[in-house]
Design a protein around this motif. Structure first.
Motif, PDB file in Angstrom:
ATOM      1  N   ARG A  23       0.702  -1.200  -0.070  1.00 31.54           N
ATOM      2  CA  ARG A  23      -0.163  -0.016   0.137  1.00 31.54           C
ATOM      3  C   ARG A  23       0.935   1.210  -0.062  1.00 31.54           C
ATOM      4  NH1 ARG A  23      -2.943  -2.667   3.608  1.00 31.54           N
ATOM      5  NH2 ARG A  23      -2.149  -1.505   5.334  1.00 31.54           N
ATOM      6  N   PHE A  24       1.996   1.383   0.813  1.00 32.99           N
ATOM      7  CA  PHE A  24       3.082   2.392   0.880  1.00 32.99           C
ATOM      8  C   PHE A  24       3.515   2.565  -0.435  1.00 32.99           C
ATOM      9  CE2 PHE A  24       7.184   3.851   1.243  1.00 32.99           C
ATOM     10  CZ  PHE A  24       7.318   4.886   1.858  1.00 32.99           C
ATOM     11  N   ILE A  25       3.864   1.592  -1.270  1.00 37.42           N
ATOM     12  CA  ILE A  25       4.446   1.635  -2.747  1.00 37.42           C
ATOM     13  C   ILE A  25       3.460   2.388  -3.405  1.00 37.42           C
ATOM     14  CG2 ILE A  25       5.215   0.545  -4.454  1.00 37.42           C
ATOM     15  CD1 ILE A  25       6.825  -1.519  -2.358  1.00 37.42           C
ATOM     16  N   LEU A  26       2.204   1.816  -3.431  1.00 35.15           N
ATOM     17  CA  LEU A  26       1.007   2.482  -4.291  1.00 35.15           C
ATOM     18  C   LEU A  26       0.642   3.900  -4.053  1.00 35.15           C
ATOM     19  CD1 LEU A  26      -0.994  -0.718  -4.582  1.00 35.15           C
ATOM     20  CD2 LEU A  26       0.386   0.258  -6.629  1.00 35.15           C
ATOM     21  N   GLU A  27       0.497   4.029  -2.694  1.00 32.45           N
ATOM     22  CA  GLU A  27       0.023   5.446  -2.296  1.00 32.45           C
ATOM     23  C   GLU A  27       1.035   6.283  -2.676  1.00 32.45           C
ATOM     24  OE1 GLU A  27      -1.530   5.047   1.631  1.00 32.45           O
ATOM     25  OE2 GLU A  27      -3.315   3.822   0.985  1.00 32.45           O
ATOM     26  N   GLU A  28       2.221   6.122  -2.569  1.00 29.97           N
ATOM     27  CA  GLU A  28       3.285   7.317  -2.614  1.00 29.97           C
ATOM     28  C   GLU A  28       3.762   7.306  -4.048  1.00 29.97           C
ATOM     29  OE1 GLU A  28       4.987   9.117  -0.431  1.00 29.97           O
ATOM     30  OE2 GLU A  28       3.225   8.343   0.877  1.00 29.97           O
ATOM     31  N   ASN A  29       2.998   6.615  -4.956  1.00 28.16           N
ATOM     32  CA  ASN A  29       3.594   6.386  -6.407  1.00 28.16           C
ATOM     33  C   ASN A  29       4.899   6.365  -6.693  1.00 28.16           C
ATOM     34  OD1 ASN A  29       0.609   6.797  -7.218  1.00 28.16           O
ATOM     35  ND2 ASN A  29       0.949   8.946  -6.683  1.00 28.16           N
ATOM     36  N   MET A  30       5.499   5.224  -6.098  1.00 28.37           N
ATOM     37  CA  MET A  30       7.037   4.988  -6.229  1.00 28.37           C
ATOM     38  C   MET A  30       7.279   4.704  -7.269  1.00 28.37           C
ATOM     39  SD  MET A  30       7.874   3.857  -2.320  1.00 28.37           S
ATOM     40  CE  MET A  30       9.563   4.045  -2.616  1.00 28.37           C
ATOM     41  N   GLU A  31       8.132   5.316  -8.211  1.00 24.04           N
ATOM     42  CA  GLU A  31       8.606   4.736  -9.558  1.00 24.04           C
ATOM     43  C   GLU A  31       9.683   3.686  -9.151  1.00 24.04           C
ATOM     44  OE1 GLU A  31       7.818   5.968 -12.442  1.00 24.04           O
ATOM     45  OE2 GLU A  31       6.460   7.331 -11.325  1.00 24.04           O
ATOM     46  N   PRO A  32       9.826   2.655 -10.229  1.00 26.99           N
ATOM     47  CA  PRO A  32      10.731   1.966 -10.081  1.00 26.99           C
ATOM     48  C   PRO A  32      12.085   2.150 -10.047  1.00 26.99           C
ATOM     49  CG  PRO A  32       9.366   1.327 -12.042  1.00 26.99           C
ATOM     50  CD  PRO A  32       8.960   2.739 -11.338  1.00 26.99           C
ATOM     51  N   GLY A  33      13.016   1.675  -9.110  1.00 24.03           N
ATOM     52  CA  GLY A  33      14.250   2.369  -8.910  1.00 24.03           C
ATOM     53  C   GLY A  33      14.311   3.055  -7.365  1.00 24.03           C
ATOM     54  N   GLU A  55      11.203 -11.065   5.857  1.00 25.94           N
ATOM     55  CA  GLU A  55      10.334 -12.139   5.414  1.00 25.94           C
ATOM     56  C   GLU A  55       9.310 -11.300   4.378  1.00 25.94           C
ATOM     57  OE1 GLU A  55       8.384 -14.633   8.260  1.00 25.94           O
ATOM     58  OE2 GLU A  55      10.081 -15.091   9.273  1.00 25.94           O
ATOM     59  N   ALA A  56       8.780 -10.219   5.060  1.00 23.59           N
ATOM     60  CA  ALA A  56       8.138  -9.497   3.888  1.00 23.59           C
ATOM     61  C   ALA A  56       8.438  -8.843   2.816  1.00 23.59           C
ATOM     62  CB  ALA A  56       7.366  -8.291   4.963  1.00 23.59           C
ATOM     63  N   LEU A  57       9.766  -8.265   2.987  1.00 21.27           N
ATOM     64  CA  LEU A  57      10.583  -7.887   1.671  1.00 21.27           C
ATOM     65  C   LEU A  57      10.957  -8.887   0.920  1.00 21.27           C
ATOM     66  CD1 LEU A  57      12.919  -5.566   3.563  1.00 21.27           C
ATOM     67  CD2 LEU A  57      10.955  -4.858   2.216  1.00 21.27           C
ATOM     68  N   SER A  58      11.193 -10.120   1.488  1.00 23.07           N
ATOM     69  CA  SER A  58      11.508 -11.235   0.549  1.00 23.07           C
ATOM     70  C   SER A  58      10.206 -11.672  -0.062  1.00 23.07           C
ATOM     71  CB  SER A  58      11.907 -12.601   1.465  1.00 23.07           C
ATOM     72  OG  SER A  58      12.228 -13.752   0.643  1.00 23.07           O
ATOM     73  N   ALA A  59       8.903 -11.704   0.481  1.00 20.75           N
ATOM     74  CA  ALA A  59       7.880 -11.979  -0.487  1.00 20.75           C
ATOM     75  C   ALA A  59       7.460 -11.102  -1.364  1.00 20.75           C
ATOM     76  CB  ALA A  59       6.546 -12.039   0.837  1.00 20.75           C
ATOM     77  N   LEU A  60       7.670  -9.768  -1.112  1.00 13.50           N
ATOM     78  CA  LEU A  60       7.468  -8.634  -2.179  1.00 13.50           C
ATOM     79  C   LEU A  60       8.496  -8.871  -3.122  1.00 13.50           C
ATOM     80  CD1 LEU A  60       6.988  -5.671   0.170  1.00 13.50           C
ATOM     81  CD2 LEU A  60       5.343  -6.764  -1.158  1.00 13.50           C
ATOM     82  N   SER A  61       9.643  -9.427  -2.874  1.00 11.51           N
ATOM     83  CA  SER A  61      10.720  -9.765  -4.021  1.00 11.51           C
ATOM     84  C   SER A  61      10.136 -10.961  -4.985  1.00 11.51           C
ATOM     85  CB  SER A  61      12.055  -9.921  -3.376  1.00 11.51           C
ATOM     86  OG  SER A  61      12.886 -10.194  -4.381  1.00 11.51           O
ATOM     87  N   ALA A  62       9.694 -11.837  -4.104  1.00  8.95           N
ATOM     88  CA  ALA A  62       9.139 -13.177  -5.004  1.00  8.95           C
ATOM     89  C   ALA A  62       8.193 -12.759  -5.802  1.00  8.95           C
ATOM     90  CB  ALA A  62       8.985 -14.201  -4.038  1.00  8.95           C
ATOM     91  N   GLU A  63       7.011 -11.586  -5.415  1.00 10.80           N
ATOM     92  CA  GLU A  63       6.216 -11.151  -6.269  1.00 10.80           C
ATOM     93  C   GLU A  63       6.555 -10.350  -7.347  1.00 10.80           C
ATOM     94  OE1 GLU A  63       2.663  -9.829  -4.145  1.00 10.80           O
ATOM     95  OE2 GLU A  63       3.231 -11.232  -2.584  1.00 10.80           O
ATOM     96  N   GLY A  64       7.957  -9.953  -7.475  1.00 11.72           N
ATOM     97  CA  GLY A  64       8.340  -9.051  -8.370  1.00 11.72           C
ATOM     98  C   GLY A  64       7.959  -7.558  -8.161  1.00 11.72           C
ATOM     99  N   ILE A  65       7.618  -7.182  -6.923  1.00 10.32           N
ATOM    100  CA  ILE A  65       7.142  -5.809  -6.455  1.00 10.32           C
ATOM    101  C   ILE A  65       8.267  -5.023  -6.250  1.00 10.32           C
ATOM    102  CG2 ILE A  65       5.775  -4.586  -5.012  1.00 10.32           C
ATOM    103  CD1 ILE A  65       3.874  -6.888  -4.840  1.00 10.32           C
ATOM    104  N   ILE A  66       9.391  -5.567  -5.536  1.00 13.11           N
ATOM    105  CA  ILE A  66      10.635  -4.803  -5.290  1.00 13.11           C
ATOM    106  C   ILE A  66      11.766  -5.816  -5.925  1.00 13.11           C
ATOM    107  CG2 ILE A  66       9.678  -3.750  -3.151  1.00 13.11           C
ATOM    108  CD1 ILE A  66      11.405  -5.717  -1.630  1.00 13.11           C
TER     109      ILE A  66
END
Length: 66
Positions: A23-33, A55-66
């Motif tokens: 949600r933070f990434i979406l609401e802040e409209n964070m650009e790739p990088g 663990e959360a960051l690992s999950a986001l990485s596995a989803e290709g979000i970060i």
């Protein structure tokens, strides 16, 4: 049945942290990088241990979000 015994949340801390960061990434409209706050800052903001955050960051990485 005792009022103290209620069903526990099925959502784990890791899942809650993962969804909050999404949600933070979406609401802040964070650009790739764009860099996220440091691991220490994120764990303090979310009030979770650094292990949970990793663990959360690992999950986001596995989803290709970060």
């Amino acid at each position: 049945m005792s009022s103290l015994l209620r069903p526990v949340s099925r959502d784990t801390l890791t899942n809650q942290a993962t969804e909050t960061i999404k949600r933070f990434i979406l609401e802040e409209n964070m650009e790739p990088g764009t860099k996220l706050p440091s691991e220490r800052e994120l764990s303090e903001m979310l009030a979770v241990s650094r292990n949970i955050l990793r663990e959360a960051l690992s999950a986001l990485s596995a989803e290709g979000i970060i």
